[in-house]
Scaffold this motif. Structure first.
Motif, PDB file in Angstrom:
ATOM      1  N   UNK A 212       0.812  -1.213   0.000  1.00  0.00           N
ATOM      2  CA  UNK A 212       0.000   0.000   0.000  1.00  0.00           C
ATOM      3  C   UNK A 212       0.846   1.264   0.000  1.00  0.00           C
ATOM      4  N   UNK A 213       2.010   1.205   0.627  1.00  0.00           N
ATOM      5  CA  UNK A 213       2.946   2.333   0.708  1.00  0.00           C
ATOM      6  C   UNK A 213       2.250   3.636   1.122  1.00  0.00           C
ATOM      7  N   UNK A 214       1.595   3.658   2.298  1.00  0.00           N
ATOM      8  CA  UNK A 214       0.917   4.881   2.723  1.00  0.00           C
ATOM      9  C   UNK A 214       1.912   5.945   3.167  1.00  0.00           C
ATOM     10  N   UNK A 215       1.450   7.185   3.211  1.00  0.00           N
ATOM     11  CA  UNK A 215       2.281   8.262   3.752  1.00  0.00           C
ATOM     12  C   UNK A 215       2.339   8.111   5.262  1.00  0.00           C
ATOM     13  N   UNK A 216       3.536   8.092   5.806  1.00  0.00           N
ATOM     14  CA  UNK A 216       3.725   7.794   7.226  1.00  0.00           C
ATOM     15  C   UNK A 216       4.218   9.035   7.960  1.00  0.00           C
ATOM     16  N   UNK A 217       3.488   9.491   8.980  1.00  0.00           N
ATOM     17  CA  UNK A 217       3.983  10.620   9.789  1.00  0.00           C
ATOM     18  C   UNK A 217       5.258  10.243  10.523  1.00  0.00           C
ATOM     19  N   UNK A 218       6.006  11.225  10.926  1.00  0.00           N
ATOM     20  CA  UNK A 218       7.233  10.972  11.656  1.00  0.00           C
ATOM     21  C   UNK A 218       6.979  10.656  13.114  1.00  0.00           C
ATOM     22  N   UNK A 219       7.956  10.024  13.745  1.00  0.00           N
ATOM     23  CA  UNK A 219       7.873   9.751  15.176  1.00  0.00           C
ATOM     24  C   UNK A 219       6.773   8.786  15.551  1.00  0.00           C
ATOM     25  N   UNK A 220       6.296   8.903  16.799  1.00  0.00           N
ATOM     26  CA  UNK A 220       5.273   7.992  17.321  1.00  0.00           C
ATOM     27  C   UNK A 220       3.958   8.084  16.564  1.00  0.00           C
ATOM     28  N   UNK A 221       3.686   9.225  15.917  1.00  0.00           N
ATOM     29  CA  UNK A 221       2.430   9.388  15.177  1.00  0.00           C
ATOM     30  C   UNK A 221       2.319   8.390  14.025  1.00  0.00           C
ATOM     31  N   UNK A 222       3.446   7.883  13.543  1.00  0.00           N
ATOM     32  CA  UNK A 222       3.420   6.928  12.448  1.00  0.00           C
ATOM     33  C   UNK A 222       3.510   5.480  12.876  1.00  0.00           C
ATOM     34  N   UNK A 223       3.309   5.202  14.147  1.00  0.00           N
ATOM     35  CA  UNK A 223       3.503   3.851  14.688  1.00  0.00           C
ATOM     36  C   UNK A 223       2.656   2.808  13.969  1.00  0.00           C
ATOM     37  N   UNK A 224       1.379   3.100  13.740  1.00  0.00           N
ATOM     38  CA  UNK A 224       0.482   2.111  13.142  1.00  0.00           C
ATOM     39  C   UNK A 224       0.723   1.967  11.643  1.00  0.00           C
ATOM     40  N   UNK A 225       1.032   3.067  10.942  1.00  0.00           N
ATOM     41  CA  UNK A 225       1.176   3.039   9.490  1.00  0.00           C
ATOM     42  C   UNK A 225       2.590   2.722   9.024  1.00  0.00           C
ATOM     43  N   UNK A 226       3.542   2.655   9.925  1.00  0.00           N
ATOM     44  CA  UNK A 226       4.933   2.435   9.537  1.00  0.00           C
ATOM     45  C   UNK A 226       5.196   0.953   9.304  1.00  0.00           C
ATOM     46  N   UNK A 227       5.745   0.637   8.136  1.00  0.00           N
ATOM     47  CA  UNK A 227       6.103  -0.742   7.831  1.00  0.00           C
ATOM     48  C   UNK A 227       7.514  -1.051   8.293  1.00  0.00           C
ATOM     49  N   UNK A 228       8.228  -1.841   7.474  1.00  0.00           N
ATOM     50  CA  UNK A 228       9.589  -2.223   7.846  1.00  0.00           C
ATOM     51  C   UNK A 228      10.530  -1.031   7.743  1.00  0.00           C
ATOM     52  N   UNK A 229      11.313  -0.822   8.783  1.00  0.00           N
ATOM     53  CA  UNK A 229      12.416   0.138   8.756  1.00  0.00           C
ATOM     54  C   UNK A 229      13.635  -0.565   9.346  1.00  0.00           C
ATOM     55  N   UNK A 230      14.822  -0.069   8.979  1.00  0.00           N
ATOM     56  CA  UNK A 230      16.025  -0.690   9.548  1.00  0.00           C
ATOM     57  C   UNK A 230      16.046  -0.421  11.052  1.00  0.00           C
ATOM     58  N   UNK A 231      16.020  -1.465  11.885  1.00  0.00           N
ATOM     59  CA  UNK A 231      15.887  -1.265  13.335  1.00  0.00           C
ATOM     60  C   UNK A 231      17.149  -0.690  13.967  1.00  0.00           C
ATOM     61  N   UNK A 232      16.952   0.258  14.866  1.00  0.00           N
ATOM     62  CA  UNK A 232      18.064   0.824  15.622  1.00  0.00           C
ATOM     63  C   UNK A 232      18.398  -0.083  16.803  1.00  0.00           C
ATOM     64  N   UNK A 233      19.535   0.169  17.413  1.00  0.00           N
ATOM     65  CA  UNK A 233      19.923  -0.603  18.590  1.00  0.00           C
ATOM     66  C   UNK A 233      18.926  -0.393  19.728  1.00  0.00           C
ATOM     67  N   UNK A 234      18.417   0.830  19.856  1.00  0.00           N
ATOM     68  CA  UNK A 234      17.443   1.120  20.896  1.00  0.00           C
ATOM     69  C   UNK A 234      16.143   0.353  20.661  1.00  0.00           C
ATOM     70  N   UNK A 235      15.672   0.337  19.411  1.00  0.00           N
ATOM     71  CA  UNK A 235      14.457  -0.406  19.078  1.00  0.00           C
ATOM     72  C   UNK A 235      14.616  -1.882  19.419  1.00  0.00           C
ATOM     73  N   UNK A 236      15.727  -2.467  19.019  1.00  0.00           N
ATOM     74  CA  UNK A 236      15.946  -3.889  19.277  1.00  0.00           C
ATOM     75  C   UNK A 236      16.092  -4.161  20.770  1.00  0.00           C
TER      76      UNK A 236
END
Length: 312
Positions: A212-236
């Protein structure tokens, strides 16, 4: 759902160990209250679906390592019943987290915490279980206390609130399934099934978002619409804390529901609210007002009432 588990219900013969169930669920609440306070950190860097998929892989890997050492039995005695329960609980979490894209967290949580009301109604009308007046009062007190802690305000009038309420219904059904459909299963089997289902949902969600490639807001606002991103050390790192904490916490919650009727055990889940509030204060300095403290008092009163009045 009834067709999926037809003929699989195990007889409920074990007595109610109400105080032991309360202790197990309290441990669950303390752990989950801590780990869930760091979802805000995860949401700022990754997506909901990647979080579910990654956490499930981590949790199942921990299970695979621990199983031979601790002698855990992960394969279900009744795969259909465990799969049905996992589907119900996993779908409930989708409704809950999906609602966060449209409603404030407090409103969504208030909708999900209708679950004990649905447990009560399902126990009475689907299974013919006797529900005494004291348990009815306890659930009413706990629900009122929840509303006071969450203080949903005008958002409760939004038609979108139906989504977290559906999540609450499914969560209640899954809690009943823990004892009714899966009475012969080990706690670790049910938890493994739950994480496997969330992992499948996470992978499916990322696949859909990639197409679908939706437009994703930055930060926490994009939590639900964000697909795969390269994970940071903090995220992991925080996702691993979530995986390990959720693993232990949910095992304790499942054990609680196996030691007492769902209509009794469900009331103790309200303790996650004061536990989460404590950790929010301890970790982030967020203070509760007088209304919220009164609500916590009602929640504690509900738990005491259900524990002390074992025959109704």
């Amino acid at each position: 759902m009834s067709e999926a588990v037809a003929g699989t219900e195990a007889p409920v013969t074990a007595g109610n160990r109400t105080l032991a169930a309360a202790g197990a669920i309290l441990i669950y609440a303390v752990i989950i209250g801590f780990t869930d306070n760091f979802v805000r950190v995860i949401a700022d860097q990754g997506g909901l679906w990647q979080f579910h998929a990654t956490r499930s892989v981590m949790a199942l890997a921990l299970f695979a390592v621990a199983a031979p050492v601790l002698g855990l039995r992960l394969w279900p005695r009744n795969p259909r019943a465990v799969a049905a329960r996992s589907l119900v609980h996993g779908t409930a979490m989708l409704f809950y987290f999906g609602s966060l894209a449209f409603l404030p967290v407090a409103v969504v949580a208030a909708g999900l915490f209708t679950a004990p009301i649905f447990v009560l109604l399902l126990s009475r009308f689907a299974y013919g279980e006797r529900i005494g007046p004291f348990r009815i009062v306890a659930v009413a007190l706990g629900f009122l206390g929840t509303l006071m802690v969450l203080d949903p305000g005008e958002g409760t009038l939004s038609p979108v609130l139906i989504a977290p309420v559906i999540g609450g219904f499914l969560y209640a059904l899954g809690n009943l399934a823990t004892r009714r459909w899966c009475a012969g299963e080990s706690a670790e089997t049910l938890v493994a099934g739950f994480f496997a289902m969330l992992g499948l949902y996470g992978a499916l969600g990322m696949a859909v978002l990639a197409l679908a490639a939706p437009e994703v807001p930055g930060g926490a606002a994009g939590f639900v619409l964000r697909g795969w991103v390269w994970p940071s050390a903090s995220f992991m790192g925080w996702t691993f804390v979530q995986a390990a904490g959720s693993l232990l916490g949910i095992v304790m919650m499942v054990k609680g529901y196996q030691m007492a009727e769902a209509s009794r055990a469900a009331v103790f889940e309200y303790t996650i609210l004061p536990c989460a509030a404590f950790w929010s204060w301890f970790l982030w300095g967020e203070m509760l007002g007088g209304r919220a403290l009164l609500g916590i008092g009602l929640i504690v009163a509900a738990g005491m009432l259900i524990a002390l009045r074992r025959k109704g």
